[in-house]
Design a protein around this motif. Structure first.
Motif, PDB file in Angstrom:
ATOM      1  N   LYS A 270      27.731  44.524  32.287  1.00 61.54           N
ATOM      2  CA  LYS A 270      26.781  45.634  32.097  1.00 61.54           C
ATOM      3  C   LYS A 270      27.527  46.933  31.839  1.00 61.54           C
ATOM      4  CE  LYS A 270      22.828  46.475  34.056  1.00 61.54           C
ATOM      5  NZ  LYS A 270      21.820  46.798  35.089  1.00 61.54           N
ATOM      6  N   VAL A 271      28.569  47.188  32.603  1.00 63.33           N
ATOM      7  CA  VAL A 271      29.338  48.430  32.431  1.00 63.33           C
ATOM      8  C   VAL A 271      30.079  48.395  31.100  1.00 63.33           C
ATOM      9  CG1 VAL A 271      31.307  49.765  33.322  1.00 63.33           C
ATOM     10  CG2 VAL A 271      29.538  48.932  34.893  1.00 63.33           C
TER      11      VAL A 271
ATOM     12  N   SER B 233      21.310  48.089  26.209  1.00 58.58           N
ATOM     13  CA  SER B 233      22.577  48.844  26.335  1.00 58.58           C
ATOM     14  C   SER B 233      22.738  49.950  25.281  1.00 58.58           C
ATOM     15  CB  SER B 233      23.778  47.899  26.363  1.00 58.58           C
ATOM     16  OG  SER B 233      23.686  46.909  25.382  1.00 58.58           O
TER      17      SER B 233
ATOM     18  N   LEU C   1      29.763  55.982  36.242  1.00 57.14           N
ATOM     19  CA  LEU C   1      28.921  54.866  35.814  1.00 57.14           C
ATOM     20  C   LEU C   1      29.074  53.686  36.759  1.00 57.14           C
ATOM     21  CD1 LEU C   1      27.241  53.443  33.490  1.00 57.14           C
ATOM     22  CD2 LEU C   1      29.459  52.895  32.437  1.00 57.14           C
TER      23      LEU C   1
ATOM     24  N   LYS D 144      23.620  53.605  26.599  1.00 63.33           N
ATOM     25  CA  LYS D 144      24.830  54.254  26.059  1.00 63.33           C
ATOM     26  C   LYS D 144      24.492  55.650  25.531  1.00 63.33           C
ATOM     27  CE  LYS D 144      28.899  52.732  23.533  1.00 63.33           C
ATOM     28  NZ  LYS D 144      29.584  51.537  22.993  1.00 63.33           N
TER      29      LYS D 144
ATOM     30  N   LEU E 197      24.166  57.886  28.419  1.00 58.79           N
ATOM     31  CA  LEU E 197      25.503  58.121  28.995  1.00 58.79           C
ATOM     32  C   LEU E 197      26.263  59.163  28.169  1.00 58.79           C
ATOM     33  CD1 LEU E 197      27.393  57.207  31.270  1.00 58.79           C
ATOM     34  CD2 LEU E 197      28.233  55.397  29.753  1.00 58.79           C
TER      35      LEU E 197
ATOM     36  N   ALA F 123      29.278  46.998  28.411  1.00 57.10           N
ATOM     37  CA  ALA F 123      28.350  47.103  27.277  1.00 57.10           C
ATOM     38  C   ALA F 123      27.965  48.545  26.966  1.00 57.10           C
ATOM     39  CB  ALA F 123      27.090  46.297  27.567  1.00 57.10           C
ATOM     40  N   VAL F 124      28.212  49.459  27.899  1.00 56.09           N
ATOM     41  CA  VAL F 124      27.771  50.842  27.632  1.00 56.09           C
ATOM     42  C   VAL F 124      28.905  51.864  27.627  1.00 56.09           C
ATOM     43  CG1 VAL F 124      25.442  50.424  28.497  1.00 56.09           C
ATOM     44  CG2 VAL F 124      27.200  51.328  30.052  1.00 56.09           C
ATOM     45  N   GLU F 125      30.082  51.429  28.045  1.00 56.92           N
ATOM     46  CA  GLU F 125      31.184  52.403  28.133  1.00 56.92           C
ATOM     47  C   GLU F 125      31.705  52.805  26.750  1.00 56.92           C
ATOM     48  OE1 GLU F 125      33.979  50.810  31.007  1.00 56.92           O
ATOM     49  OE2 GLU F 125      33.699  52.619  32.189  1.00 56.92           O
TER      50      GLU F 125
END
Lengths: 94, 94, 94, 94
Positions: free
Chosen positions: A89-90, B19, B38, B23, B26, A92-94
């Motif tokens: 999950k992390v 995501s 995060l 994102k 974020l 996929a968005v970082e």
């Protein structure tokens, strides 16, 4: 289903410093065998539904012993076919 | 008051893979200038109330543009006299 | 977008009876002009994003005056094209 | 301890209209024998910890059958010596 949960739990009758009680719950999670990740607003746990909910119940019962009022929030993201969800999950968005 | 908030936000009308939208939110937080962290169930932010809530609004409005339904949870722990709360809260229970 | 929010807010430094402070926040919502509905775990509010978030900020600032630590949860369901969402959401599942 | 919980649960993979699934969970609560109260952002339940958490698990498992991704929030206020908490909590702030 991969269940990722975030648990926040604290007593309302112990004044505004609750870290000893949060620490008690965290120790329960440490001995649960589940993957967990502490953050400033809660602890994220990953496992199957029954294991995660058993750990949540153990955290609650660890506080129930000597707390008169307990507040808890639980957020759950359950998904079929996901493995190592906390990492993916992390990523996929970082 | 030191305000620590955890934001989770996603669209309900884009299927079960959200995501790209997480994102997008974020990235709004990255450009807010606020400290953030995060985790698999949300993003923890720290600042004063007005700055934190302005960042939350910016995240919402970044999704509102093309999402028909948005779900959001926000948990806030605000405390007087606390500095670097994100660090001190974790240190107090580890 | 129709924004439906549920707000729960209470001080952590006033002991386990927090109803005077919850009442203070409820009075802020009563004078906000927004539709609201009290339940045992929070108050549901409906309006546009800016009005709802302004009311949430007013509730927070009403407690900030004399509380050293405040805990708040906010859940939001925002949806395009919905009117009287508080009524229609309940009617759709009863 | 009197446990009051608010449950919100819905699938993330069924589009933005989720009322059939929320209705399914509500029917589980209706047959749980627990006191419950529906509101636009969730359903409030009252009982002892084990009964409340069993009902929450039943709601989750009712959706798990045919949903690929489920989001859930649970807020809990547990208090010693409280009876009919759903009524007394509201009465204390109205």
């Amino acid at each position: 289903m991969s269940v990722i949960a975030e648990l926040s739990i604290f007593p309302m009758d112990k004044g505004d410093s609750v870290s000893p009680y949060v620490k008690r719950a965290l120790n329960v999670l440490k001995s649960s065998g589940l993957m967990f990740q502490l953050n400033p607003m809660g602890t994220v746990i990953e496992g199957d539904w029954d294991s995660v909910m058993a750990a949540v119940s153990d955290c609650y019962k660890a506080l129930e012993a000597d707390c008169d009022r307990i507040y808890m929030t639980l957020k759950i993201d359950a998904r079929k076919g996901r493995e190592y969800g906390m990492l993916s999950k992390v990523a996929a968005v970082e």
